[in-house]
Scaffold this motif. Structure first.
Motif, mmCIF file in Angstrom:
data_model
loop_
_atom_site.group_PDB
_atom_site.id
_atom_site.type_symbol
_atom_site.label_atom_id
_atom_site.label_comp_id
_atom_site.label_asym_id
_atom_site.label_seq_id
_atom_site.Cartn_x
_atom_site.Cartn_y
_atom_site.Cartn_z
ATOM 1 N N ILE A 79 0.801 -1.227 0.000
ATOM 2 C CA ILE A 79 0.000 0.000 0.000
ATOM 3 C C ILE A 79 0.839 1.285 0.000
ATOM 4 O O ILE A 79 0.385 2.338 -0.462
ATOM 5 N N ASP A 80 2.079 1.207 0.483
ATOM 6 C CA ASP A 80 2.923 2.414 0.506
ATOM 7 C C ASP A 80 3.507 2.745 -0.867
ATOM 8 O O ASP A 80 4.047 3.841 -1.065
ATOM 9 N N ILE A 81 3.406 1.809 -1.801
ATOM 10 C CA ILE A 81 3.835 2.093 -3.170
ATOM 11 C C ILE A 81 2.742 2.916 -3.849
ATOM 12 O O ILE A 81 1.581 2.517 -3.876
ATOM 13 N N LYS A 82 3.083 4.061 -4.374
ATOM 14 C CA LYS A 82 2.073 4.969 -4.943
ATOM 15 C C LYS A 82 1.383 4.341 -6.156
ATOM 16 O O LYS A 82 1.923 3.432 -6.788
ATOM 17 N N PRO A 83 0.180 4.828 -6.473
ATOM 18 C CA PRO A 83 -0.545 4.287 -7.625
ATOM 19 C C PRO A 83 0.289 4.346 -8.898
ATOM 20 O O PRO A 83 1.039 5.296 -9.108
ATOM 21 N N TYR A 84 0.110 3.337 -9.717
ATOM 22 C CA TYR A 84 0.880 3.224 -10.959
ATOM 23 C C TYR A 84 0.431 4.266 -11.983
ATOM 24 O O TYR A 84 1.247 4.923 -12.615
ATOM 25 N N SER A 85 -0.890 4.403 -12.141
ATOM 26 C CA SER A 85 -1.375 5.288 -13.201
ATOM 27 C C SER A 85 -2.663 6.033 -12.848
ATOM 28 O O SER A 85 -3.188 6.764 -13.684
ATOM 29 N N SER A 86 -3.161 5.859 -11.630
ATOM 30 C CA SER A 86 -4.470 6.406 -11.283
ATOM 31 C C SER A 86 -4.399 7.297 -10.044
ATOM 32 O O SER A 86 -3.364 7.359 -9.367
ATOM 33 N N LYS A 87 -5.510 7.941 -9.747
ATOM 34 C CA LYS A 87 -5.585 8.802 -8.569
ATOM 35 C C LYS A 87 -5.596 7.978 -7.289
ATOM 36 O O LYS A 87 -5.035 8.371 -6.270
ATOM 37 N N TYR A 88 -6.265 6.820 -7.353
ATOM 38 C CA TYR A 88 -6.430 5.984 -6.157
ATOM 39 C C TYR A 88 -5.727 4.639 -6.323
ATOM 40 O O TYR A 88 -5.458 4.184 -7.438
ATOM 41 N N LYS A 89 -5.464 4.017 -5.203
ATOM 42 C CA LYS A 89 -5.031 2.629 -5.181
ATOM 43 C C LYS A 89 -6.080 1.886 -4.355
ATOM 44 O O LYS A 89 -6.262 2.170 -3.168
ATOM 45 N N ILE A 90 -6.789 0.973 -4.999
ATOM 46 C CA ILE A 90 -7.980 0.372 -4.399
ATOM 47 C C ILE A 90 -7.738 -1.107 -4.124
ATOM 48 O O ILE A 90 -7.253 -1.850 -4.989
ATOM 49 N N TYR A 91 -8.083 -1.516 -2.916
ATOM 50 C CA TYR A 91 -7.971 -2.918 -2.510
ATOM 51 C C TYR A 91 -9.372 -3.472 -2.247
ATOM 52 O O TYR A 91 -10.093 -2.943 -1.403
#
Length: 331
Positions: A104-116
């Protein structure tokens, strides 16, 4: 994957999600709670798709055409992570550490959010829940965690208090029937049976409508009910043998019998055929209504509930079914 506009029911949840997306008031953690088949995964997928959409519509729905949407539809959007688990009935602390906390500490690859998205989240062990709790308490600003549960009460109170709870309610029967008939081209009488069984659960209704095995169980149960008045004891014992082939689905089989006798009761009380589920069996429904008293029908319905309870308690299968069929024949 359809958009929110194509979802049947759940209008309050869809309205909430669309408002959260358009007003940019997205929480870091959600619980989507509802029984199996109620639409949790569909709503979580559409919510995720909407959050990541590059060309979102004014009402908050995803466009369905941009790169992110196409990736989401094909389950390869890099910033929508679906947590998996190897053990069938357990989500372990290692599953959470490896797939959520360690990522989760790795920032999103290409989007605004990182969703689990964590399906079957009520299967998390207490250790796994404590691990996810730390992340929910101090998430990165881009993180969104969706816990999908059938029974949210199994989650720690501390988790429940830090999540937005979205409870999926039963869908109205007429909406389910309309969907089955218009989208799946299911005949009227068959749709009625599926709706009666589904009890507001769209996923279950769709599964039943497309299941040849369920149709086989239904036909076998209806055949028994048409013939049981003329059966000798040896015939009843043979019918019990046939029931053993449906042992794994015996609750569905008993539910068919229960719906049939509710039809008999409704017809006997009202003479109204519009409310009869088994409308293709009216001749036999009317004959049974003439034969059985109100008390007899109530005895049968009570016997069906007792049979379910006995089978769940692992009482002898053959004995339970023999007693039930005798009760049906005698009343």
């Amino acid at each position: 994957m359809s958009g929110f506009k194509d979802v049947v029911g759940h209008n309050d949840i869809i309205q909430y999600i669309e408002n959260a997306v358009t007003m940019d008031k997205v929480s870091h953690a959600y619980i989507l709670n509802g029984e199996k088949g109620s639409g949790k995964k569909l709503l979580a997928n559409l919510f995720s798709m909407s959050l990541q959409c590059e060309n979102r519509e004014e009402d908050g729905d995803a466009c369905g055409k941009c790169k992110s949407c196409k990736q989401a539809v094909n389950s390869n959007q890099p910033d929508i992570i679906k947590v998996t688990h190897e053990k069938p009935n357990t989500i372990s602390i290692d599953d959470i550490r490896e797939q959520v906390n360690g990522d989760i500490d790795i920032k999103p690859y290409s989007s605004k959010y990182k969703i689990y998205i964590i399906a079957d989240a009520d299967m998390m062990t207490v250790q796994a829940q404590n691990a996810i709790l730390k992340t929910i308490e101090e998430p990165p600003e881009y993180a969104v965690i969706m816990l999908l549960t059938e029974n949210a009460e199994t989650l720690l109170p501390t988790i429940r208090s830090r999540c937005v709870m979205l409870k999926l309610r039963n869908i109205k029967d007429q909406l389910i029937k309309k969907h089955l008939m218009e989208q799946m081209h299911i005949p009227d009488y068959k749709a009625d049976v599926c709706v009666a069984f589904a009890q507001g659960n769209m996923g279950k209704a769709i599964m039943l409508a497309s299941s040849e095995h369920f149709n086989e169980i239904k036909e076998e149960a209806v055949h028994l009910l048409r013939e049981i008045n003329d059966m000798e004891l040896s015939d009843l014992l043979e019918a019990v043998k046939i029931c053993t082939s449906y042992k794994l689905e015996i609750i569905d089989y008993l539910d068919v019998l229960a719906i049939w006798f509710r039809d008999v009761l409704i017809y006997k009380a009202t003479m109204n055929v519009d409310r009869v589920v088994f409308s293709d069996q009216l001749r036999y429904i009317k004959a049974r209504a003439s034969k059985s008293s109100y008390e007899g029908i109530e005895i049968i319905l009570d016997a069906l509930e007792k049979a379910k309870a006995r089978l769940k308690a692992n009482v002898n299968f053959e004995l339970t079914m023999e007693l039930l069929l005798l009760t049906i024949k005698e009343n």
